[in-house]
Design an enzyme around this catalytic site. Sequence first.
Site, PDB file in Angstrom:
ATOM      1  N   ARG A  65     -19.658  26.990   0.987  1.00 30.10           N
ATOM      2  CA  ARG A  65     -20.135  27.151  -0.399  1.00 30.10           C
ATOM      3  C   ARG A  65     -20.914  25.950  -0.905  1.00 30.10           C
ATOM      4  O   ARG A  65     -21.613  26.047  -1.912  1.00 30.10           O
ATOM      5  CB  ARG A  65     -18.966  27.531  -1.317  1.00 30.10           C
ATOM      6  CG  ARG A  65     -18.571  29.000  -1.147  1.00 30.10           C
ATOM      7  CD  ARG A  65     -17.288  29.315  -1.885  1.00 30.10           C
ATOM      8  NE  ARG A  65     -16.158  28.653  -1.299  1.00 30.10           N
ATOM      9  CZ  ARG A  65     -15.411  29.137  -0.308  1.00 30.10           C
ATOM     10  NH1 ARG A  65     -15.656  30.345   0.170  1.00 30.10           N
ATOM     11  NH2 ARG A  65     -14.404  28.458   0.182  1.00 30.10           N
ATOM     12  N   GLU A 102      -3.855  20.939   7.485  1.00 33.51           N
ATOM     13  CA  GLU A 102      -2.415  21.161   7.331  1.00 33.51           C
ATOM     14  C   GLU A 102      -1.773  21.460   8.693  1.00 33.51           C
ATOM     15  O   GLU A 102      -0.740  20.923   9.039  1.00 33.51           O
ATOM     16  CB  GLU A 102      -2.188  22.324   6.376  1.00 33.51           C
ATOM     17  CG  GLU A 102      -1.048  22.055   5.440  1.00 33.51           C
ATOM     18  CD  GLU A 102      -0.895  23.182   4.433  1.00 33.51           C
ATOM     19  OE1 GLU A 102       0.087  23.155   3.729  1.00 33.51           O
ATOM     20  OE2 GLU A 102      -1.756  24.082   4.379  1.00 33.51           O
TER      21      GLU A 102
END
Length: 177
Positions: A65, A102
């Site tokens: 984006r 993560e």
Amino acid sequence: RREESTCKECNRTIPDFPKPGILFRDIFPLFRDPSILSDLLDLLVHHVQQNFKDKVDVVVGLEARGFLFGPMLALRLGCGFAPIRKKGKLPGECIQVSYTLEYGTDVFEMQKGAITAGQKILIVDDLIATGGTMMAACQLVKNMEAKVLECLVIIELTDLKGKEKLTDPFHTLIDFE
Ligand code: 5GP
């Protein structure tokens, strides 16, 4: 000039996307109305011109984006644009940086020659969450011996304290908790 609060109303929150438990901020509604998009772009341009005048050499946008805002902003600033993408997406010789997510690691790439030593770079993305993505982008730009003028995003998810990971200047248009 439209206030930032109006831009804030043009985001929606989608629960459980892309995974259960995640509240996703969807920025695409901003693109439905050209007058809103134009005002958002004005806010970004105004901020950069106030703070960096003619100093920006290249706007670097992050997949995916960051590619929506980066080239528009570069065009208005009268400078170049270069993409940072995930490994294997850019043709030709690339410079890489790996970064921790993560779960596991990922690799970001830039095409060799996309930015050059000493250039002043504005890094643009739609949103900062944990800050891992932006931190990796800064590292890649510095590995290419360019200077990060600022990391610029439309939205900061403040609870995640992503900007605390960054050692370079940071600016957001909109805060969400
Ligand atoms: P971070 O590395 O800061 O945790 O995640 C930021 C990156 O993930 C950005 O490239 C951003 O586009 C994407 N991202 C993470 N969460 C969201 C979200 O809620 N909305 C949007 N639009 N992008 C997100």
